[in-house]
Design an enzyme around this catalytic site. Structure first.
Site, PDB file in Angstrom:
ATOM      1  N   GLU A   8       0.823  -1.221   0.000  1.00 57.57           N
ATOM      2  CA  GLU A   8       0.000   0.000   0.000  1.00 57.57           C
ATOM      3  C   GLU A   8       0.851   1.263   0.000  1.00 57.57           C
ATOM      4  O   GLU A   8       0.491   2.254  -0.630  1.00 57.57           O
ATOM      5  CB  GLU A   8      -0.935   0.004   1.215  1.00 57.57           C
ATOM      6  N   VAL A   9       1.935   1.250   0.763  1.00 62.92           N
ATOM      7  CA  VAL A   9       2.787   2.440   0.866  1.00 62.92           C
ATOM      8  C   VAL A   9       4.046   2.208   0.023  1.00 62.92           C
ATOM      9  O   VAL A   9       4.814   1.276   0.296  1.00 62.92           O
ATOM     10  CB  VAL A   9       3.169   2.730   2.330  1.00 62.92           C
ATOM     11  N   HIS A  33       9.474  -1.125   3.093  1.00 58.85           N
ATOM     12  CA  HIS A  33       9.342  -1.315   4.538  1.00 58.85           C
ATOM     13  C   HIS A  33       9.218  -2.794   4.853  1.00 58.85           C
ATOM     14  O   HIS A  33       8.705  -3.580   4.054  1.00 58.85           O
ATOM     15  CB  HIS A  33       8.151  -0.545   5.113  1.00 58.85           C
TER      16      HIS A  33
HETATM   17  P1  AMP Z   1       1.889  -2.332   3.171  1.00 59.70           P
HETATM   18  O1  AMP Z   1       0.505  -2.807   2.844  1.00 59.70           O
HETATM   19  O2  AMP Z   1       2.888  -3.431   3.282  1.00 59.70           O
HETATM   20  O3  AMP Z   1       2.327  -1.220   2.262  1.00 59.70           O
HETATM   21  O4  AMP Z   1       1.799  -1.762   4.650  1.00 59.70           O
HETATM   22  C1  AMP Z   1       1.624  -0.418   4.953  1.00 59.70           C
HETATM   23  C2  AMP Z   1       1.443  -0.323   6.457  1.00 59.70           C
HETATM   24  O5  AMP Z   1       1.627   1.033   6.821  1.00 59.70           O
HETATM   25  C3  AMP Z   1       0.061  -0.748   6.970  1.00 59.70           C
HETATM   26  O6  AMP Z   1       0.221  -1.805   7.904  1.00 59.70           O
HETATM   27  C4  AMP Z   1      -0.484   0.518   7.626  1.00 59.70           C
HETATM   28  O7  AMP Z   1      -1.211   0.253   8.791  1.00 59.70           O
HETATM   29  C5  AMP Z   1       0.784   1.302   7.917  1.00 59.70           C
HETATM   30  N1  AMP Z   1       0.660   2.740   7.994  1.00 59.70           N
HETATM   31  C6  AMP Z   1       0.045   3.563   7.115  1.00 59.70           C
HETATM   32  N2  AMP Z   1       0.153   4.847   7.495  1.00 59.70           N
HETATM   33  C7  AMP Z   1       0.892   4.834   8.643  1.00 59.70           C
HETATM   34  C8  AMP Z   1       1.352   5.856   9.540  1.00 59.70           C
HETATM   35  N3  AMP Z   1       1.099   7.144   9.322  1.00 59.70           N
HETATM   36  N4  AMP Z   1       2.069   5.471  10.620  1.00 59.70           N
HETATM   37  C9  AMP Z   1       2.323   4.170  10.845  1.00 59.70           C
HETATM   38  N5  AMP Z   1       1.923   3.171  10.051  1.00 59.70           N
HETATM   39  C10 AMP Z   1       1.204   3.498   8.965  1.00 59.70           C
END
Ligand code: AMP
Length: 119
Positions: free
Chosen positions: A99-100, A104
């Site tokens: 998602e991000v 990570h």
């Molecule tokens: P992914 O699907 O692997 O990209 O995971 C993205 C993760 O980022 C998810 O588990 C979200 O809960 C987490 N996330 C999104 N925004 C934030 C934020 N501002 N601070 C901490 N975690 C976040």
């Protein structure tokens, strides 16, 4: 695909939005996931602008890669997970469910986890 400088983790790195930090040095930042899926759910990111696992491993210096994984292990010990165990998850790209778009690693533990591979 180019790196999105306004993704949420880039904004955390620029301190435009806060995070619940657990570790930081000149190359790595780690913070609690805002929607934890387990008692301990930490996100560990390189400070460099890498989109995902693939981008990081194809373009980062070897010492940067080694440093990141050493810090993952150190942070697991910081949370006393080395005996009980833990899971590392990296979603990469669209099919991987990322998602991000800043590389990570999810460090997840503190309880017995369910199965996590596949659909
Ligand atoms: P992914 O699907 O692997 O990209 O995971 C993205 C993760 O980022 C998810 O588990 C979200 O809960 C987490 N996330 C999104 N925004 C934030 C934020 N501002 N601070 C901490 N975690 C976040």
């Amino acid at each position: 695909m180019s790196y999105d400088v306004n993704n949420i983790f880039a904004r955390i790195l620029r301190q435009e939005i806060p995070c619940n930090k657990v570790f930081e040095d000149d190359k790595v930042l780690a913070f609690h996931d805002v929607h934890p899926k387990a008692p301990i759910h930490i996100l560990i990111i390189p400070k460099g602008a890498y989109i995902n696992f693939h981008d990081f491993h194809q373009h980062a210096e070897p010492e940067t890669i080694i440093h990141l994984y050493k810090k993952v292990a150190d942070i697991a010990e910081q949370f006393n997970l080395q005996q009980s165990g833990y899971r590392l998850i990296t979603n990469c790209g669209v099919d991987g469910g990322q998602e991000v778009p800043h590389y990570h690693i999810h460090l997840v533990g503190g309880d017995k986890l369910g199965t996590a591979v596949g659909k």
